[in-house]
Write a protein that holds these residues in place. Structure first.
Motif, short mmCIF file in Angstrom:
data_model
loop_
_atom_site.label_atom_id
_atom_site.label_comp_id
_atom_site.label_asym_id
_atom_site.label_seq_id
_atom_site.Cartn_x
_atom_site.Cartn_y
_atom_site.Cartn_z
N GLU A 1 40.32 43.36 41.53
CA GLU A 1 41.28 42.26 41.63
C GLU A 1 40.82 41.04 40.81
OE1 GLU A 1 41.68 41.73 45.86
OE2 GLU A 1 43.02 43.47 46.03
N LEU A 2 39.53 40.76 40.81
CA LEU A 2 39.01 39.65 40.01
C LEU A 2 39.15 39.95 38.52
CD1 LEU A 2 35.94 38.69 42.19
CD2 LEU A 2 37.86 37.18 41.62
N GLN B 1 42.63 39.01 37.51
CA GLN B 1 42.74 37.56 37.34
C GLN B 1 42.04 37.10 36.06
OE1 GLN B 1 41.27 35.55 40.85
NE2 GLN B 1 42.37 36.94 42.19
N ALA C 1 44.14 37.84 33.07
CA ALA C 1 45.25 36.90 32.95
C ALA C 1 44.77 35.60 32.31
CB ALA C 1 45.86 36.63 34.32
N ASN C 2 43.58 35.15 32.69
CA ASN C 2 43.02 33.94 32.09
C ASN C 2 42.66 34.16 30.63
OD1 ASN C 2 42.76 31.67 34.09
ND2 ASN C 2 41.85 33.31 35.29
N CYS D 1 36.64 32.65 37.53
CA CYS D 1 36.71 34.05 37.95
C CYS D 1 35.33 34.69 37.91
CB CYS D 1 37.65 34.85 37.05
SG CYS D 1 39.39 34.61 37.43
#
Length: 132
Positions: free
Chosen positions: A84-85, A88, A91-92, A104
């Motif tokens: 999950e990290l 993220q 996405a960053n 993150c």
């Protein structure tokens, strides 16, 4: 061992994929080997990500590719929190958000250490159980 794994699943550390790996366990210690390889590979990837983020202007495309690989190996391992990290973090990367990536990675470092400690304890318990 199953009760301990279910506890880690309920905590969000692992997901059901880890159960699939457990089904492949045999006398050859397959699961232990998979876990060891994952941690060796992950340590290298985390170090590379940290190094890339130290650049004043990181190569976000290269960083995204590395995180994508890490996400794949983490998902295959059943490392839910890390997977999950990685989502993220990707996405960053795609937003070229260095601060978001660094945040993150701070969470990722913690999640990685938790996963490593819990799986090492799980495998130690399993080794002690099978030797008695």
């Amino acid at each position: 061992m199953e009760a301990q794994v279910q506890q880690l699943i309920s905590e969000g550390v692992l997901d059901a994929q880890f159960n699939e790996l457990m089904q492949l366990q045999d006398e050859s210690n397959f699961l232990l080997e998979v876990i060891q390889l994952y941690f060796e590979d992950s340590a290298t990837k985390i170090e590379s990500i940290h190094r890339m983020l130290q650049a004043p202007e990181p190569d976000f495309q290269e960083l995204d590719q590395l995180v994508h690989q890490f996400k794949g190996s983490s998902a295959s391992m059943g490392a839910k929190a890390i997977t999950e990290l990685c989502v993220q973090l990707r996405a960053n990367c795609q937003q070229r958000n260095k601060q978001g990536c660094e945040a993150c990675m701070a969470h990722m470092g913690y999640a990685y250490e938790v996963l490593k400690a819990k799986l090492q304890a799980l495998m130690a318990d399993e080794a002690a159980r099978t030797q008695s």
